[in-house]
Every structure is written in structure tokens, then in C-alpha cells.
Design a protein around this motif. Sequence first.
Motif, short mmCIF file in Angstrom:
data_model
loop_
_atom_site.label_atom_id
_atom_site.label_comp_id
_atom_site.label_asym_id
_atom_site.label_seq_id
_atom_site.Cartn_x
_atom_site.Cartn_y
_atom_site.Cartn_z
N PRO A 1 -19.39 -10.11 51.05
CA PRO A 1 -18.83 -9.08 51.92
C PRO A 1 -18.70 -9.59 53.36
O PRO A 1 -19.61 -10.21 53.89
CB PRO A 1 -19.84 -7.94 51.83
CG PRO A 1 -20.50 -8.14 50.52
CD PRO A 1 -20.56 -9.63 50.31
N SER B 1 -11.67 -3.72 50.57
CA SER B 1 -11.30 -2.61 51.43
C SER B 1 -9.95 -2.90 52.08
O SER B 1 -9.78 -3.92 52.74
CB SER B 1 -12.37 -2.39 52.51
OG SER B 1 -12.01 -1.30 53.34
N ASN C 1 -14.22 -9.09 47.69
CA ASN C 1 -14.86 -9.19 49.00
C ASN C 1 -13.85 -9.31 50.14
O ASN C 1 -14.03 -10.07 51.08
CB ASN C 1 -15.82 -10.38 49.03
CG ASN C 1 -16.84 -10.31 47.93
OD1 ASN C 1 -17.52 -9.30 47.74
ND2 ASN C 1 -16.94 -11.37 47.15
N ASN D 1 -16.50 -4.41 47.06
CA ASN D 1 -16.43 -4.82 48.46
C ASN D 1 -15.00 -4.93 48.99
O ASN D 1 -14.80 -5.24 50.16
CB ASN D 1 -17.14 -6.16 48.64
CG ASN D 1 -18.62 -6.06 48.35
OD1 ASN D 1 -19.27 -5.11 48.76
ND2 ASN D 1 -19.15 -7.03 47.63
N GLY E 1 -12.78 -0.84 44.77
CA GLY E 1 -12.87 -0.89 46.22
C GLY E 1 -12.38 0.39 46.86
O GLY E 1 -12.41 1.46 46.26
#
Length: 206
Positions: free
Chosen positions: A103, A159, A130, A157, A176
Motif C-alpha cells: 500500500p 483506490s 496496491n 488496497n 478496492g
Amino acid sequence: VFVSNEFIESNDTRRFQTIQHAINYAVTQTPTAAVPWLIYIYPGTYVETLTVHDYIHFLGADLRTVTIVDPALTLTSQYTSFRDIIFTVTGANPILTVSGAAPMTDYLNFTDCIFAGAGSNGNIFHLVANAFVGMERCSFIQLATNNNIITVDNNANNSLNFSSCYVMGRVTLNGGSFRAIGTQILGSVAVNNAASISAQGCYVLN
């Protein structure tokens, strides 16, 4: 450092014909969060595969005058940004595939960029794992019917964050989170697995 496909490269200058040559030079200067490097790209069309590094940022000379074709961007980190650049894809690979090892505390950021094309695998933008990515005033245009324009894989993770963006095509969220403010999506949004979505002041036309 400066990039133009009209430059003649020399060992005693910071002017380069290709974006990757400029990146390679900037890396040798060991950019940091306190002392980042900027690559200023003059108007033109650049056909390149790019590997991007920490704390190197990219600025197109003028809005809508810098085009990078089939960049298939590879990131060694997510501490970088792009502004005023058009990205197009003509082949099978997405414009950008993001996959981090862990992350991230900072993110890859795009501002006033355009992503367009009809890659044969259907994805223009692909978040694998990630990946923390921010988009502001960006446009996504998928020219291939029934293909995804954006895919976010099933990784907690991942986003993807949009602000005042325009998306013409299908978005598939397999995990996510996806957050959007003031964004228009002219296409379907598929939410699968444990994916979460948050929208404020958005317009979605399926």
C-alpha cells in the motif's frame, strides 16, 4: 529537463528527443520528495514505452498539444504526476497498468489529461494491486464498443479517485474503492466482489 522530437541531443545539455531519455537522466540526479524533477514536454507526438520513477513529474507544454502513443506505462512507484498530456492506445496493452508492492502513502496523479483508444483487450486504464491513483479534470474515451475503459482488480488496497472527470465507456470494479466527485460517466458501472463506490454530484448514464 526538456523534451522535443526536434531537439538534437548532446551530452552537455538537458534537452532530449525522447521522454524516456529525459527520465533516465533525471534518475541519475537522484530526485527526492524535497527536490523533485520536472520533465517539460514540447508539443508533438511521442511513440514510446515509458518506465517512470519516483519524484519525477511530467508537464505538457500546452493543453491538447502533447500526445503519447501506446506508452504502456510501467511504474516503479506512485510518487509522480502528469499534466496536460493526451495518452492514446492502438494496440492490445492498456495505456497504464498500475501494480505496487505494498500500500502506498502517496499516489500517482493525473490532471487535465485525456485517455483515448480502442485497445484489443478493451482496457485503457488498469489498476492491478496496491494502486492509489488520483484523476482531476481528466477525460476517458473508449472507441471500442462493449469494452471496459477502466478496470480495477480485486485488491483491497486499490483506490481510484476522480474529481470533475468525464468517462465515456464501461467501468468495472472488481475490488478496492472508487470515489468520484462531479464526474460524468456515460456508460455502465459494474461493482463486483468487495468493491466499494462513493459518488457525490455525479451523473451516470447507463
